[in-house]
Structures are given as structure tokens and as C-alpha cells.
Design an enzyme around this catalytic site. Structure first.
Site, PDB file in Angstrom:
ATOM      1  N   ARG A 108      20.738 -19.205 -41.095  1.00  0.00           N
ATOM      2  CA  ARG A 108      21.067 -19.745 -42.429  1.00  0.00           C
ATOM      3  C   ARG A 108      19.823 -20.452 -42.941  1.00  0.00           C
ATOM      4  O   ARG A 108      19.338 -21.404 -42.320  1.00  0.00           O
ATOM      5  CB  ARG A 108      22.244 -20.717 -42.348  1.00  0.00           C
ATOM      6  CG  ARG A 108      22.456 -21.499 -43.626  1.00  0.00           C
ATOM      7  CD  ARG A 108      23.753 -22.270 -43.653  1.00  0.00           C
ATOM      8  NE  ARG A 108      24.884 -21.382 -43.824  1.00  0.00           N
ATOM      9  CZ  ARG A 108      26.117 -21.777 -44.181  1.00  0.00           C
ATOM     10  NH1 ARG A 108      26.360 -23.062 -44.379  1.00  0.00           N
ATOM     11  NH2 ARG A 108      27.085 -20.911 -44.318  1.00  0.00           N
ATOM     12  N   HIS A 135      25.384 -14.166 -49.152  1.00  0.00           N
ATOM     13  CA  HIS A 135      26.219 -14.603 -48.022  1.00  0.00           C
ATOM     14  C   HIS A 135      27.059 -13.402 -47.587  1.00  0.00           C
ATOM     15  O   HIS A 135      28.277 -13.365 -47.776  1.00  0.00           O
ATOM     16  CB  HIS A 135      27.103 -15.777 -48.475  1.00  0.00           C
ATOM     17  CG  HIS A 135      27.642 -16.607 -47.347  1.00  0.00           C
ATOM     18  ND1 HIS A 135      27.368 -16.349 -46.018  1.00  0.00           N
ATOM     19  CD2 HIS A 135      28.471 -17.705 -47.357  1.00  0.00           C
ATOM     20  CE1 HIS A 135      27.990 -17.249 -45.269  1.00  0.00           C
ATOM     21  NE2 HIS A 135      28.660 -18.074 -46.047  1.00  0.00           N
ATOM     22  N   GLN A 138      30.236 -13.782 -45.335  1.00  0.00           N
ATOM     23  CA  GLN A 138      31.372 -14.250 -46.118  1.00  0.00           C
ATOM     24  C   GLN A 138      31.997 -13.070 -46.863  1.00  0.00           C
ATOM     25  O   GLN A 138      33.227 -12.906 -46.892  1.00  0.00           O
ATOM     26  CB  GLN A 138      30.883 -15.313 -47.130  1.00  0.00           C
ATOM     27  CG  GLN A 138      31.977 -15.892 -47.993  1.00  0.00           C
ATOM     28  CD  GLN A 138      32.881 -16.850 -47.239  1.00  0.00           C
ATOM     29  OE1 GLN A 138      32.417 -17.760 -46.578  1.00  0.00           O
ATOM     30  NE2 GLN A 138      34.180 -16.646 -47.322  1.00  0.00           N
ATOM     31  N   ASP A 230      33.670 -20.840 -56.290  1.00  0.00           N
ATOM     32  CA  ASP A 230      32.845 -21.525 -55.284  1.00  0.00           C
ATOM     33  C   ASP A 230      32.302 -22.802 -55.938  1.00  0.00           C
ATOM     34  O   ASP A 230      32.435 -22.992 -57.150  1.00  0.00           O
ATOM     35  CB  ASP A 230      31.700 -20.595 -54.825  1.00  0.00           C
ATOM     36  CG  ASP A 230      30.878 -21.192 -53.681  1.00  0.00           C
ATOM     37  OD1 ASP A 230      31.353 -22.160 -53.031  1.00  0.00           O
ATOM     38  OD2 ASP A 230      29.751 -20.712 -53.434  1.00  0.00           O
ATOM     39  N   CYS A 270      35.373 -19.694 -50.716  1.00  0.00           N
ATOM     40  CA  CYS A 270      34.718 -19.575 -49.402  1.00  0.00           C
ATOM     41  C   CYS A 270      34.799 -20.870 -48.603  1.00  0.00           C
ATOM     42  O   CYS A 270      34.656 -20.846 -47.393  1.00  0.00           O
ATOM     43  CB  CYS A 270      33.263 -19.167 -49.597  1.00  0.00           C
ATOM     44  SG  CYS A 270      32.349 -20.334 -50.625  1.00  0.00           S
ATOM     45  N   ARG A 298      36.493 -14.977 -41.170  1.00  0.00           N
ATOM     46  CA  ARG A 298      35.050 -15.036 -40.887  1.00  0.00           C
ATOM     47  C   ARG A 298      34.799 -14.692 -39.421  1.00  0.00           C
ATOM     48  O   ARG A 298      33.879 -13.960 -39.075  1.00  0.00           O
ATOM     49  CB  ARG A 298      34.504 -16.447 -41.171  1.00  0.00           C
ATOM     50  CG  ARG A 298      34.562 -16.879 -42.621  1.00  0.00           C
ATOM     51  CD  ARG A 298      33.588 -16.099 -43.463  1.00  0.00           C
ATOM     52  NE  ARG A 298      32.233 -16.162 -42.936  1.00  0.00           N
ATOM     53  CZ  ARG A 298      31.395 -17.183 -43.122  1.00  0.00           C
ATOM     54  NH1 ARG A 298      31.743 -18.201 -43.874  1.00  0.00           N
ATOM     55  NH2 ARG A 298      30.172 -17.170 -42.606  1.00  0.00           N
TER      56      ARG A 298
HETATM   57  N1   CP Z   1      31.931 -20.615 -46.229  1.00  0.00           N
HETATM   58  C1   CP Z   1      30.965 -21.072 -45.439  1.00  0.00           C
HETATM   59  O1   CP Z   1      29.960 -20.416 -45.174  1.00  0.00           O
HETATM   60  O2   CP Z   1      31.186 -22.330 -44.963  1.00  0.00           O
HETATM   61  P1   CP Z   1      30.179 -23.237 -44.140  1.00  0.00           P
HETATM   62  O3   CP Z   1      29.084 -23.678 -45.079  1.00  0.00           O
HETATM   63  O4   CP Z   1      31.010 -24.367 -43.648  1.00  0.00           O
HETATM   64  O5   CP Z   1      29.596 -22.427 -43.020  1.00  0.00           O
HETATM   65  N1  NVA Z   2      27.325 -21.530 -52.636  1.00  0.00           N
HETATM   66  C1  NVA Z   2      27.528 -22.437 -51.547  1.00  0.00           C
HETATM   67  C2  NVA Z   2      28.184 -21.729 -50.416  1.00  0.00           C
HETATM   68  C3  NVA Z   2      28.476 -22.566 -49.205  1.00  0.00           C
HETATM   69  C4  NVA Z   2      29.142 -21.786 -48.117  1.00  0.00           C
HETATM   70  C5  NVA Z   2      26.193 -23.029 -51.133  1.00  0.00           C
HETATM   71  O1  NVA Z   2      25.220 -22.287 -51.044  1.00  0.00           O
HETATM   72  O2  NVA Z   2      26.136 -24.232 -50.905  1.00  0.00           O
END
Ligand code: CP
Ligand code: NVA
Length: 310
Positions: A108, A135, A138, A230, A270, A298
């Protein structure tokens, strides 16, 4: 179908519809096994998977850790700043180092190009656990949830309401269009995804698929089977939070907006949710919400990805 062994999972559009369908099928098998109490399927026996996180995570971190464990492998969680990365070692040298020890890399990051760099230097598959622009894990889990709740993605009308340039929205748009669904993004002009991205998504289109953009959230939800939102301020954009709250206010998923949607439309997010901003308690906790199924899926989707790639 081309073998998926050894390939990276950076965006779903690197995979064909047939390959994504195979991943979903494998994810469903994984889920069925867990539901029967068969937790360990030894696809990763003796293998090590590095989980590198440059940003916070609850679901992704836990579901990958648990997923690797359930597949018989060994997960190693690493946060960016406790590695030499935090002191300036390059992403390429870090990727080469990971490759000396590990069979898979889940990462990430902020910059999507960091994933591409890592994928270029490492023989081990690199799996995108969220970047600023995508993502895909997801998206695969969400595709699984939509199929479970609505029976199929072909012809299903999926509407994302909110920040249209959000990483989750972009990956959702890609997978929905790839799998033959009808995607609508309702967003203020300022936060629409860029033209080149929309052109790319149009190019992925399979039979019956479409992508439409609108600034009107009410008309957008009217015929939707799935309504998705989101956070308005993604990780890394905190300085813009106030401006985003003001501009995106008319796009809040609340009871009033839901009153324009079909009764059986499902609500997806998400998570994490910023309750009271992009979604209200009554909607996220309401009868149409499937957010906890999404969170659970997930795990199954990522086990499906790892079983096929690693
Ligand atoms: N939806 C998702 O990726 O959540 P986290 O940021 O908690 O991993
Ligand atoms: N769009 C959000 C998703 C988190 C899972 C972010 O990038 O913070």
C-alpha cells in the site's frame, strides 16, 4: 486462458474478463471452504509474503495477514518508516531486497509508480493494496459482493456518488465495465476522473457495459441496483478536507437521497466510513447496506488472487 502464476496485480485492467472471472470463481471456492470450516488450503505452504504499508489500514492489513495464514504461508507486516525506506533507500533497492527472501509482495503506497517500480525489479508478484489511483483488491471483493447480492454484474447498474477521482471509484469503474456492468459516476465537475482515465475505461468495455458521468446525484441513483460511496478526503489529501466537505455536501448518501433510489438498491462503502460526511448512520447501518459483507469478502477475494498468482 494465459496462466496467472507469477503475474502482478496492480490494476484489474491488466487482466481479461475471463481471468477476472476465474479469480472470482476461486474466491467463491475459498469462501465456501471457510463456511464449511476448512480454513487452511495450503496454496502458500512454505511461502512468505511481505505486507508493506506506507499508509494506515485496518481491513486490508488484517485480511491479507489472515489470508496468507489460512493459505499455509507466512506473512510479514512492515511499515514504511521502520524500514530503511524511511531513511531514503530507494523503492527499487527495497524491492530487490524483498525478492531475496519473499514469494509475494503486497504493498500500500501513495505513488502508484512506486508499485510499478517494485513490480519491475521483483520476480515475486506485487499485489496493489491501494495506491493514490487504484484499489483493485477492493474492486475484486466488491465484484464478489455484487454477484452475491444481485446475481451478476452483466447489465447491473452501479452508481458511485461522491469523489469521482477517488482510488476506490476508479477501480470499481474499471471492474464493473470489464465485467459488463453499467457504471455511473455522480460527482462535482471538480472531482470527476480525468478524461484519459474515462477513455481507458471505455476501451475496456465488454458487451452491454457503459460508463456515464453526471453532476446530479438524484438522477444518478434513480435506476441504480448498487449505490456506492467512499470518503470525501482520501489519505494524503487532508489539507483539502474543508474545501471537499463544502463541495461534496450535496453528494452525501443520506435517507433523502436514498428515497430517490429503488427500494432494493444495495448500499456499498469500502470503509472506513466518515459517518455524517459522505454517508449518514441511517444509511450505512440501514437495511440496504452490505458494507460488512464487503469487508468480509476482501479476505476471500484476496485469497483467490494469491492462490492463482503466487
Ligand atoms: N477498505 C480498505 O481498504 O480499508 P482499510 O484502509 O482499513 O484497509
Ligand atoms: N479512498 C480512500 C480509501 C481507503 C480504503 C483513501 O484512499 O483513503
Amino acid at each position: 486462458m494465459r496462466s496467472m502464476k507469477g503475474r502482478d496485480f496492480l490494476v484489474t485492467s491488466d487482466f481479461t474478463k475471463e481471468e477476472l472471472t476465474a479469480m472470482l470463481k476461486k474466491s467463491m471456492e475459498m469462501k465456501a471452504d471457510v463456511k464449511c470450516g476448512r480454513y487452511v488450503q495450503p496454496y502458500l505452504k512454505g511461502k512468505t509474503v511481505i505486507l508493506l504499508f506506507q499508509k494506515p489500514s485496518t481491513r486490508t492489513r488484517i485480511s491479507f495477514d489472515v489470508g496468507v495464514h489460512q493459505l499455509g504461508g507466512h506473512p510479514i507486516y512492515l511499515s514504511w518508516n521502520e524500514l530503511q525506506l524511511g531513511r531514503g533507500e530507494t523503492i527499487a533497492d527495497t524491492g530487490r531486497t524483498f525478492d531475496c527472501y519473499a514469494d509475494g509482495i503486497v504493498a500500500r503506497v501513495f505513488k502508484h509508480t512506486d508499485l510499478e517500480t517494485m513490480a519491475k525489479v521483483a520476480k515475486a508478484p506485487v499485489i496493489n493494496a491501494l495506491s493514490d489511483t487504484s484499489h483493485p483488491c477492493q474492486a475484486l471483493g466488491d465484484a464478489l459482493t455484487i454477484i452475491e447480492k444481485k446475481g451478476k454484474i452483466e447489465g447491473t447498474r452501479v452508481t458511485f456518488v461522491g469523489d469521482g477521482n477517488d482510488n476506490v471509484c476508479r477501480s470499481l469503474a474499471e471492474i464493473v465495465v470489464q465485467l459488463g456492468g453499467k457504471m455511473t459516476i455522480a460527482s462535482p465537475r471538480k472531482y470527476m476522473p480525468p478524461e484519459d482515465f474515462i477513455e481507458k475505461v471505455k476501451g475496456l468495455s465488454s458487451q452491454g457495459a457503459s460508463i456515464d458521468l453526471t453532476e446530479d446525484p438524484v438522477s444518478a441513483v434513480k435506476d441504480s441496483d448498487v449505490i456506492y460511496t467512499d470518503v470525501w478526503t482520501s489519505m494524503g489529501l487532508e489539507k483539502e478536507a474543508e474545501e471537499r466537505r463544502a463541495t461534496l455536501k450535496p453528494y452525501q448518501l443520506n435517507a433523502q437521497l436514498m428515497s430517490s433510489a429503488p427500494q432494493d438498491a444495495i448500499v456499498m462503502h469500502c470503509l472506513p466510513a466518515h459517518r455524517g460526511e459522505e454517508i449518514t448512520d441511517e444509511v450505512v447501518d440501514g437495511k440496504n447496506s452490505v458494507v460488512w459483507d464487503q469487508a468480509e469478502n476482501r479476505l476471500h477475494a484476496q485469497k483467490g488472487i494469491m492462490a492463482l498468482l503466487l
